[in-house]
Design an enzyme around this catalytic site. Sequence first.
Site, mmCIF file in Angstrom:
data_model
loop_
_atom_site.group_PDB
_atom_site.id
_atom_site.type_symbol
_atom_site.label_atom_id
_atom_site.label_comp_id
_atom_site.label_asym_id
_atom_site.label_seq_id
_atom_site.Cartn_x
_atom_site.Cartn_y
_atom_site.Cartn_z
ATOM 1 N N PHE B 238 0.814 -1.229 0.000
ATOM 2 C CA PHE B 238 0.000 0.000 0.000
ATOM 3 C C PHE B 238 0.844 1.274 0.000
ATOM 4 O O PHE B 238 0.344 2.342 0.341
ATOM 5 C CB PHE B 238 -0.982 0.007 1.187
ATOM 6 C CG PHE B 238 -1.715 -1.288 1.394
ATOM 7 C CD1 PHE B 238 -2.588 -1.752 0.419
ATOM 8 C CD2 PHE B 238 -1.523 -2.057 2.532
ATOM 9 C CE1 PHE B 238 -3.254 -2.957 0.582
ATOM 10 C CE2 PHE B 238 -2.181 -3.271 2.705
ATOM 11 C CZ PHE B 238 -3.050 -3.723 1.730
ATOM 12 N N GLU B 242 7.532 1.197 0.242
ATOM 13 C CA GLU B 242 8.253 1.757 -0.905
ATOM 14 C C GLU B 242 9.643 2.227 -0.470
ATOM 15 O O GLU B 242 10.637 1.751 -0.976
ATOM 16 C CB GLU B 242 7.445 2.914 -1.534
ATOM 17 C CG GLU B 242 8.146 3.478 -2.762
ATOM 18 C CD GLU B 242 7.323 4.486 -3.547
ATOM 19 O OE1 GLU B 242 6.096 4.545 -3.350
ATOM 20 O OE2 GLU B 242 7.908 5.215 -4.359
ATOM 21 N N ARG B 320 1.531 15.849 -5.483
ATOM 22 C CA ARG B 320 0.361 15.127 -5.991
ATOM 23 C C ARG B 320 -0.933 15.624 -5.342
ATOM 24 O O ARG B 320 -2.004 15.553 -5.949
ATOM 25 C CB ARG B 320 0.519 13.606 -5.832
ATOM 26 C CG ARG B 320 -0.465 12.818 -6.693
ATOM 27 C CD ARG B 320 -0.177 11.321 -6.706
ATOM 28 N NE ARG B 320 0.657 10.906 -7.821
ATOM 29 C CZ ARG B 320 0.196 10.507 -9.015
ATOM 30 N NH1 ARG B 320 -1.101 10.451 -9.244
ATOM 31 N NH2 ARG B 320 1.018 10.137 -9.970
ATOM 32 N N ARG B 352 -1.071 4.566 -0.915
ATOM 33 C CA ARG B 352 -2.139 4.500 -1.941
ATOM 34 C C ARG B 352 -2.822 5.859 -2.179
ATOM 35 O O ARG B 352 -3.603 6.315 -1.342
ATOM 36 C CB ARG B 352 -3.174 3.482 -1.466
ATOM 37 C CG ARG B 352 -4.008 2.884 -2.578
ATOM 38 C CD ARG B 352 -4.905 1.802 -2.001
ATOM 39 N NE ARG B 352 -5.349 0.864 -3.015
ATOM 40 C CZ ARG B 352 -5.924 -0.297 -2.750
ATOM 41 N NH1 ARG B 352 -6.118 -0.682 -1.507
ATOM 42 N NH2 ARG B 352 -6.313 -1.089 -3.723
ATOM 43 N N PHE B 354 -1.071 8.691 -2.603
ATOM 44 C CA PHE B 354 0.173 9.465 -2.583
ATOM 45 C C PHE B 354 -0.083 10.974 -2.524
ATOM 46 O O PHE B 354 0.444 11.736 -3.319
ATOM 47 C CB PHE B 354 0.953 9.091 -3.856
ATOM 48 C CG PHE B 354 2.443 9.279 -3.786
ATOM 49 C CD1 PHE B 354 3.226 8.453 -3.013
ATOM 50 C CD2 PHE B 354 3.066 10.271 -4.538
ATOM 51 C CE1 PHE B 354 4.613 8.601 -2.980
ATOM 52 C CE2 PHE B 354 4.450 10.432 -4.509
ATOM 53 C CZ PHE B 354 5.212 9.592 -3.731
ATOM 54 N N THR B 452 4.955 11.269 -11.230
ATOM 55 C CA THR B 452 5.232 12.657 -11.600
ATOM 56 C C THR B 452 6.742 12.888 -11.722
ATOM 57 O O THR B 452 7.166 13.861 -12.323
ATOM 58 C CB THR B 452 4.616 13.639 -10.596
ATOM 59 O OG1 THR B 452 5.079 13.313 -9.285
ATOM 60 C CG2 THR B 452 3.100 13.546 -10.630
ATOM 61 N N ALA B 521 2.352 4.099 -7.548
ATOM 62 C CA ALA B 521 1.652 5.012 -8.449
ATOM 63 C C ALA B 521 0.710 4.258 -9.386
ATOM 64 O O ALA B 521 0.469 4.703 -10.510
ATOM 65 C CB ALA B 521 2.642 5.861 -9.249
ATOM 66 N N GLU B 723 -4.705 2.812 -7.159
ATOM 67 C CA GLU B 723 -5.030 3.944 -6.302
ATOM 68 C C GLU B 723 -6.381 4.608 -6.557
ATOM 69 O O GLU B 723 -7.042 5.015 -5.601
ATOM 70 C CB GLU B 723 -3.930 5.011 -6.434
ATOM 71 C CG GLU B 723 -2.599 4.579 -5.876
ATOM 72 C CD GLU B 723 -1.472 5.461 -6.383
ATOM 73 O OE1 GLU B 723 -1.208 5.454 -7.597
ATOM 74 O OE2 GLU B 723 -0.862 6.165 -5.575
#
Lengths: 164, 770
Positions: B238, B242, B320, B352, B354, B452, B521, B723
Amino acid sequence: MSKKMHIKLNVNGKDEEFLAEPRELLIHTLRERLNITGPHIGCETSHCGACTVSINGKSVKSCTMFAAQANGAQITTIEGIGGTDNLHPLQEAFKEHHGLQCGFCTSGMITRATKLLEEIPNPTEEEIRFGMAGNICRCTGYQNIVKSIQAAAAEMNAAKEAAE
Amino acid sequence: MKQTVSIRGSAHTDLIHDSAIKHVSGGADYCDDIAEPIGTLHAYFGTAKVAHATINSVDLSAVRAAPGVVGVLTAEDVPGVNDVSPTGRHDEPLFATEKVEFWGQVLFAVVAESRDIARRAVELAKIDYTPLDHVIEADEAVAKGYPHVTPPMTLKRGDVAEGQAAAAHRIQGQMRIGGQDHMYLEGHIAFAMPGEDDDVIVHSSTQHPSEAQHMVAHVLGVPSNAVVVNVRRMGGGFGGKESQMNQFCAVAAMAAKKWQRAVKIRPDRDQDMETTGKRHDFVVDYDVAFDDEGQIQAVDNTFAARCGWTSDLSGPVTDRALFHADNAYFYPHVKLQSRPMKTNTVSNTAFRGFGGPQGVVAAERMMEEIAYKLGKDPLEVRKANFYGDTDRNLTPYHQRVEDNVMPRLVEELEQTSDYQARRKAVLEHNAKGGIIRKGLSLTPVKFGISFTATWYNQAGALVHIYNDGSIMLNHGGTEMGQGLNTKIAQVVAEAFQVDFDTIKITKTTTEKVPNTSATAASSGTDLNGMAALNACEQIKERLVRWACDHFGVEALLVEFAPNQVHVGDKTFTFGEFIKQAYMSRVQLWAAGFYKTPKIHWDREKGQGRPFYYYAYGAAVAEVSVDTLTGEYTVDRADVLHDVGKSLNPVLDKGQVEGAFVQGMGWLTTEELKWDDKGQLRTHAPSTYKIPLAGDVPREFNVNLADWSENRELTIKRSKAVGEPPFMLPICVFEALGMAVASVADYTECPRLDAPATPECVLMAVERLRG
């Protein structure tokens, strides 16, 4: 180090006998001593249910029970419910109805569900949701888990009727 | 004769998760299930028990002396650089040295013969601190002049002052949006094995094996080629795995090299929740100007985020939030600013959406404000502000919305959910003035797909065909339950026209595909699916060329049919065909590569095309609120979601349902509470409540928009699904607001903060009653 205790268990039909410290938790006995890694360690405080096993016919969170407390007990883990070539109807249903995503909660979910269907062979959706409240899933939103249990209950009841 | 047979598991079919049979029988291996070599050691973090302080002295003598302890690691033991900052800002020491910046910060690690010994030994440390003032909340950080952890961003278009001057109405307000713990069922874990020379192999549960590899190398002071990171599967990620796994991988690897033994580190749930980052909490100041019809004229919003003690991924997360501050709505004049605030809390990270969900929630709050002000159904206001097709389609970041399916989605959902009649019934019910009040809300989601950070939009895959015709598939993405491996194998099965079972999907490893991006993402299938397809096409091209040569036929006459290959008038099984190709020395493997086209982004200017395309969705929720206690139930939810041409509808629907419930948890029951000393008090599932099986909507109708196809050339015209559906349950939040607002006859926007816990709902009811 405390004095070790002599513990006998029957796990998935196999007798096990060993010496363990009184503080050894059952989940560690299963995973580390007996190499039964189906039950998982999620929260270690009996809230998530990933470690659920059946002990003498009752659902138990094995992360908060001492191995010594289980002395003499019959224990069933996911491995004892069915293997890949002889899946239990619940295992079949979770597989077919996509009742899992990451799979980490799945062994506990199914193990708990086997007991739920013994307690209530034909549960309503509400009863399933209540009966499974001790097992957390973070991925699925529970929809397919409930569907899987309903499908398995129908399958098992039909098989029972056919046998009678 | 026409072939009617087809392969099992082609693209666009319902196929169960490739590991399902292992999951249901207990045979799926997670990191903690890997058999431990003899002599495996266990590491555990010693963490700070103060939110902000200077460290006067650290006495670890009792820790070192504890029976069974092999040693201790501190900053002084780091062979390379004492830093695990994922963006290279060098602001995240692996071990604290002079200063503690949050409660739970890692000070040292104990390495012992057993995990139990290591856990007990950390308690023996004697640390002397001089406490400093600390800051927990984002707005408090702004007020106290705390720094940004990373440069803020501004998005601007038009002239806000002009828009405000011309508008009939203007509302200013503030909304607090809480964070969220990932509560992946499998916590953080890393298991390192020392090798010869500088080599080390790390098994871990990370969404970003390449970054973990680079971080381990950085900390060990060795080149990346000495480090291998392997991920078979995760028990949920989730976003929480990361960047946050870096510290665990680095410590396990350091210890493994130092003592030349296998080393595992697995925090308990409390340490996992205290020491690793979460979704960012936001305080949004909004200022919206609009006309009598409810159409927005100008928006001027500031998004302050609790980023924690380091930057981690807070730059792209707060960016974001701005990218989604428009949600599905056109703002003629707009200014959006981010304030990524440093706080004395754990460094918040990916989760999730972000940052996107916080932007969307704030946009929906403005819709509610306008509706209550003008006495309209919020759905009317939403529709009045949707992006247009040919005009009114420019985002605040100057990307044109070219694939808008929102009006159709919402119209269909409005019909199938019987929105109008149910709204009437809810209003009638509430008009009776009972204790139980109802609410109904329909909210949309538009979500931009692509990292992004443009360079992240690349992927690799490695496809082998062995000379018996069996296929091995490896790609840069990681499996965390989303079914990525299943979907990519479907793409490969379809490419070669072989049954799904012909394909073996292997673990993700930095040895096979280098320099991968995080599986994040929502991009896993989009990127890695295309890379795998590219590999398949290379192999197929070679096979066709060879077959033309070998059998003397035109390329048109070489056809990959279900489990067979037709070459002119000859037919071979796939295995026979491959065997012959091997005997003729055809290269039967290929490395595939993909980079997303069309995207570019200039952050300084705030202009570009950061997203390849958008995913859309909408949902309606009906709730009942007990106005005496604040408790509530979600009686029904209906979802219509756009996944383009779904690669696997059953998996995609599972993602939508799971995201809805997870998002509902974020907005309702999941509450992170810090005490006055800066300690997180909700650090286990005993106090941090995620939804249970009985907490979800009583009636839950989830459908995919089966008519949708991605307008862009994505993998088989599908759309990303991880997401976007997380924001669907904002309708639950707004429905709760409507039920609350009914006690003041809808004359006032209820202004609920998130999460709308029963306590928060009750306080809002009391506030509106006056």
